[in-house]
Scaffold this motif. Sequence first.
Motif, PDB file in Angstrom:
ATOM      1  N   ASP A 182       0.865  -1.176   0.000  1.00  0.00           N
ATOM      2  CA  ASP A 182       0.000   0.000   0.000  1.00  0.00           C
ATOM      3  C   ASP A 182       0.904   1.229   0.000  1.00  0.00           C
ATOM      4  O   ASP A 182       1.586   1.504   0.997  1.00  0.00           O
ATOM      5  N   PRO A 183       0.955   2.007  -1.098  1.00  0.00           N
ATOM      6  CA  PRO A 183       1.884   3.142  -1.165  1.00  0.00           C
ATOM      7  C   PRO A 183       1.519   4.277  -0.216  1.00  0.00           C
ATOM      8  O   PRO A 183       2.335   5.179  -0.002  1.00  0.00           O
ATOM      9  N   GLN A 184       0.306   4.255   0.365  1.00  0.00           N
ATOM     10  CA  GLN A 184      -0.086   5.308   1.298  1.00  0.00           C
ATOM     11  C   GLN A 184       0.440   5.039   2.701  1.00  0.00           C
ATOM     12  O   GLN A 184       0.945   5.929   3.385  1.00  0.00           O
ATOM     13  N   THR A 185       0.301   3.813   3.144  1.00  0.00           N
ATOM     14  CA  THR A 185       0.700   3.464   4.510  1.00  0.00           C
ATOM     15  C   THR A 185       2.033   2.719   4.574  1.00  0.00           C
ATOM     16  O   THR A 185       2.558   2.501   5.661  1.00  0.00           O
ATOM     17  N   TYR A 186       2.539   2.317   3.408  1.00  0.00           N
ATOM     18  CA  TYR A 186       3.779   1.529   3.342  1.00  0.00           C
ATOM     19  C   TYR A 186       3.667   0.257   4.187  1.00  0.00           C
ATOM     20  O   TYR A 186       4.575  -0.111   4.915  1.00  0.00           O
ATOM     21  N   THR A 187       2.520  -0.398   4.069  1.00  0.00           N
ATOM     22  CA  THR A 187       2.328  -1.688   4.714  1.00  0.00           C
ATOM     23  C   THR A 187       2.040  -2.734   3.644  1.00  0.00           C
ATOM     24  O   THR A 187       1.612  -2.402   2.527  1.00  0.00           O
ATOM     25  N   VAL A 188       2.274  -3.968   3.987  1.00  0.00           N
ATOM     26  CA  VAL A 188       2.096  -5.048   3.021  1.00  0.00           C
ATOM     27  C   VAL A 188       1.006  -5.999   3.490  1.00  0.00           C
ATOM     28  O   VAL A 188       0.779  -6.165   4.697  1.00  0.00           O
ATOM     29  N   GLN A 189       0.337  -6.622   2.510  1.00  0.00           N
ATOM     30  CA  GLN A 189      -0.688  -7.609   2.777  1.00  0.00           C
ATOM     31  C   GLN A 189      -0.532  -8.750   1.782  1.00  0.00           C
ATOM     32  O   GLN A 189      -0.181  -8.524   0.614  1.00  0.00           O
ATOM     33  N   PRO A 190      -0.815  -9.984   2.218  1.00  0.00           N
ATOM     34  CA  PRO A 190      -0.737 -11.103   1.279  1.00  0.00           C
ATOM     35  C   PRO A 190      -1.961 -11.141   0.361  1.00  0.00           C
ATOM     36  O   PRO A 190      -3.084 -10.969   0.822  1.00  0.00           O
ATOM     37  N   GLN A 191      -1.729 -11.350  -0.931  1.00  0.00           N
ATOM     38  CA  GLN A 191      -2.798 -11.437  -1.919  1.00  0.00           C
ATOM     39  C   GLN A 191      -2.792 -12.840  -2.507  1.00  0.00           C
ATOM     40  O   GLN A 191      -1.808 -13.283  -3.092  1.00  0.00           O
ATOM     41  N   VAL A 192      -3.904 -13.558  -2.326  1.00  0.00           N
ATOM     42  CA  VAL A 192      -4.000 -14.916  -2.862  1.00  0.00           C
ATOM     43  C   VAL A 192      -4.033 -14.855  -4.393  1.00  0.00           C
ATOM     44  O   VAL A 192      -4.779 -14.059  -4.978  1.00  0.00           O
ATOM     45  N   VAL A 193      -3.220 -15.680  -5.033  1.00  0.00           N
ATOM     46  CA  VAL A 193      -3.132 -15.689  -6.493  1.00  0.00           C
ATOM     47  C   VAL A 193      -3.218 -17.115  -7.012  1.00  0.00           C
ATOM     48  O   VAL A 193      -3.037 -18.089  -6.262  1.00  0.00           O
ATOM     49  N   THR A 194      -3.500 -17.210  -8.316  1.00  0.00           N
ATOM     50  CA  THR A 194      -3.491 -18.489  -9.006  1.00  0.00           C
ATOM     51  C   THR A 194      -2.314 -18.497  -9.968  1.00  0.00           C
ATOM     52  O   THR A 194      -2.177 -17.585 -10.796  1.00  0.00           O
ATOM     53  N   THR A 195      -1.458 -19.484  -9.851  1.00  0.00           N
ATOM     54  CA  THR A 195      -0.251 -19.540 -10.669  1.00  0.00           C
ATOM     55  C   THR A 195      -0.409 -20.529 -11.815  1.00  0.00           C
ATOM     56  O   THR A 195      -1.233 -21.442 -11.769  1.00  0.00           O
ATOM     57  N   GLY A 196       0.403 -20.286 -12.861  1.00  0.00           N
ATOM     58  CA  GLY A 196       0.397 -21.159 -14.029  1.00  0.00           C
ATOM     59  C   GLY A 196       1.759 -21.760 -14.260  1.00  0.00           C
ATOM     60  O   GLY A 196       2.414 -22.241 -13.335  1.00  0.00           O
ATOM     61  N   ASP A 197       2.193 -21.699 -15.497  1.00  0.00           N
ATOM     62  CA  ASP A 197       3.465 -22.311 -15.876  1.00  0.00           C
ATOM     63  C   ASP A 197       4.643 -21.583 -15.233  1.00  0.00           C
ATOM     64  O   ASP A 197       4.593 -20.389 -14.971  1.00  0.00           O
ATOM     65  N   ILE A 198       5.695 -22.338 -15.002  1.00  0.00           N
ATOM     66  CA  ILE A 198       6.946 -21.793 -14.489  1.00  0.00           C
ATOM     67  C   ILE A 198       8.016 -22.030 -15.538  1.00  0.00           C
ATOM     68  O   ILE A 198       8.237 -23.164 -15.979  1.00  0.00           O
ATOM     69  N   VAL A 199       8.674 -20.956 -15.970  1.00  0.00           N
ATOM     70  CA  VAL A 199       9.768 -21.041 -16.933  1.00  0.00           C
ATOM     71  C   VAL A 199      11.000 -20.419 -16.301  1.00  0.00           C
ATOM     72  O   VAL A 199      11.049 -19.216 -16.065  1.00  0.00           O
ATOM     73  N   GLY A 200      11.986 -21.256 -15.996  1.00  0.00           N
ATOM     74  CA  GLY A 200      13.184 -20.756 -15.323  1.00  0.00           C
ATOM     75  C   GLY A 200      12.830 -20.254 -13.931  1.00  0.00           C
ATOM     76  O   GLY A 200      12.278 -20.986 -13.114  1.00  0.00           O
ATOM     77  N   ASP A 201      13.142 -18.994 -13.650  1.00  0.00           N
ATOM     78  CA  ASP A 201      12.838 -18.414 -12.350  1.00  0.00           C
ATOM     79  C   ASP A 201      11.688 -17.411 -12.441  1.00  0.00           C
ATOM     80  O   ASP A 201      11.582 -16.493 -11.644  1.00  0.00           O
ATOM     81  N   VAL A 202      10.824 -17.603 -13.446  1.00  0.00           N
ATOM     82  CA  VAL A 202       9.667 -16.731 -13.640  1.00  0.00           C
ATOM     83  C   VAL A 202       8.402 -17.582 -13.614  1.00  0.00           C
ATOM     84  O   VAL A 202       8.348 -18.651 -14.225  1.00  0.00           O
ATOM     85  N   VAL A 203       7.379 -17.115 -12.897  1.00  0.00           N
ATOM     86  CA  VAL A 203       6.123 -17.841 -12.779  1.00  0.00           C
ATOM     87  C   VAL A 203       4.998 -16.984 -13.346  1.00  0.00           C
ATOM     88  O   VAL A 203       4.992 -15.752 -13.194  1.00  0.00           O
ATOM     89  N   LEU A 204       4.031 -17.608 -13.999  1.00  0.00           N
ATOM     90  CA  LEU A 204       2.883 -16.919 -14.563  1.00  0.00           C
ATOM     91  C   LEU A 204       1.758 -16.894 -13.525  1.00  0.00           C
ATOM     92  O   LEU A 204       1.305 -17.944 -13.059  1.00  0.00           O
ATOM     93  N   VAL A 205       1.297 -15.685 -13.157  1.00  0.00           N
ATOM     94  CA  VAL A 205       0.162 -15.503 -12.252  1.00  0.00           C
ATOM     95  C   VAL A 205      -1.059 -15.202 -13.109  1.00  0.00           C
ATOM     96  O   VAL A 205      -1.131 -14.149 -13.757  1.00  0.00           O
ATOM     97  N   THR A 206      -2.008 -16.128 -13.148  1.00  0.00           N
ATOM     98  CA  THR A 206      -3.173 -15.983 -14.031  1.00  0.00           C
ATOM     99  C   THR A 206      -4.322 -15.233 -13.370  1.00  0.00           C
ATOM    100  O   THR A 206      -5.132 -14.615 -14.060  1.00  0.00           O
ATOM    101  N   LYS A 207      -4.418 -15.289 -12.042  1.00  0.00           N
ATOM    102  CA  LYS A 207      -5.501 -14.594 -11.337  1.00  0.00           C
ATOM    103  C   LYS A 207      -4.966 -14.012 -10.034  1.00  0.00           C
ATOM    104  O   LYS A 207      -4.050 -14.564  -9.431  1.00  0.00           O
ATOM    105  N   GLY A 208      -5.585 -12.884  -9.610  1.00  0.00           N
ATOM    106  CA  GLY A 208      -5.259 -12.313  -8.314  1.00  0.00           C
ATOM    107  C   GLY A 208      -4.534 -10.988  -8.374  1.00  0.00           C
ATOM    108  O   GLY A 208      -4.508 -10.256  -7.381  1.00  0.00           O
TER     109      GLY A 208
END
Length: 372
Positions: A312-338
Motif C-alpha cells: 500500500d503506497p499510502q501506509t507503506y504496509t504489506v498484505q498477502p494477496q492470494v493468487v493463481t499460478t500457471g506455468d513456471i519457466v526458469g525463475d519466472v512464474v505466470l500468475v493468471t488470477k489475483g
Amino acid sequence: MTNSRWQKVALAAVVSAVITSMAGCGKAPVAEAPVRAVKTVVLSETGGSLDREFAADIHARKESRLGFRVGGKVSARNVELGQSVKEGQVLARLDPQDLQLGQEAARAGVVAAEANAAQAAADLKRFTELKAQGFISAAELERHAAMTKAAESALKQARAQAGVQGNQTAYAALTAPAAGVITAVDVEPGQVVAPGQPVFVLALNGPRDAVFAVPESQARSTRALVGKKNAVEVRAWGTDRWVRATIREMAAAADPVSRTFQVKADVGTDGFELGQTASVKVLAALNNREGVRVPLHAVAERGGKSVVWTLDPQTYTVQPQVVTTGDIVGDVVLVTKGLKPGQEIVVAGAHVLNPGQKVRRYQQPTQAGNKS
C-alpha cells in the motif's frame, strides 16, 4: 498459638506480598517489528517490468575466418593466439616450390605462344603478297588468316594463364586483410591444408558486441528492445561499472538445442576486451494479457495457498494477496488470477514479511563510476 498456625499465617503473608507486587508491575513493552527493505515493481497495463541479468561474452562486430586460396604444405606460421596484427602482415606461408614451378611453366608457355603468333603473322603477310600476285587462291589466304587469329588467341590465353599462376604463387603467403586480433589458430608448420580451409580467425578492430542468450519466455519483450538506444546495461566481469548499450541484433529463430535466442548488444570500443565475460541487465516487460509473469521468489505459500505480497503506497504496509499460478519457466512464474494493473508487489524480501508490516522500498547503493 501453635507453630503450625504461625507457619500458615507467615505463608499467607508471603503469598499476599507476591500478588501485590505482581499487580503493581506493568506489562513488558512489546518490540515493534523492524521496517524491512523490499524490492517492488508496479504492474502496468503491459504487466510492468523486471530487471533480468544474463551472462555474456564480448565479441568483435566483424570476424573473418582466414584460409589459403591454394593448397599446399605449411612452411611457417608467424603469429600466435591473441596477437595483434596489422593490415597486410604475413600470418603464415606455404612451401612455394610447386607453385613456382607452375609459374615457370606458364611463362614458358607465353614465350612459345608469342613465337607461334609472330610466325603466323609473318606467314599471313607473305601469303597476302602472293595472293595479290595471283599465285594462291583466296581460300588459302583465308586459311592462313584464321591460323594467325588462332595464334593470337593462344597467346592471350597463355598470358592469362601465366597471370593466374603468378597470383597463385603470391597466395602462398597468407596476409591479414585488416588490422585486428587473432582469436583462433588451427594450423602448424608441416601441416598440409586444402584451398579455403580456415586456419585463423581474425577479430577486426572496431565496435564490439556483448553476445548473450535469452529464454523463449522473454523473447518477445527482448525483441521489442532491438534498436532502442540504451535499452540494456553491460558490466565487464570483475568491475562495478555498468555501461548502457543498445541491442543491435536478435536471432529470428531459437537455438534447436538450448531453445534460447541469441542477442547482440553494441558496447562500442572502450572498456571491454575480446573474449571477456560480462553481465547484461535487461529491463523485461511483464505480459499482462495472459496473466502476469513475476519472479518465482515473489510468490510465497501461506495457509496452503499461493500469495503475492502487495504494498500500500499510502501506509507503506504489506498484505498477502492470494493468487493463481500457471506455468513456471526458469525463475519466472505466470500468475493468471489475483493481480491487476496498478498494484505494487514485492519481488524481493517477501519471505520475512507479516500482514500489516511496515516496509520501505529498497534503494540500490550508488557506486562510483556508474553512469546515470
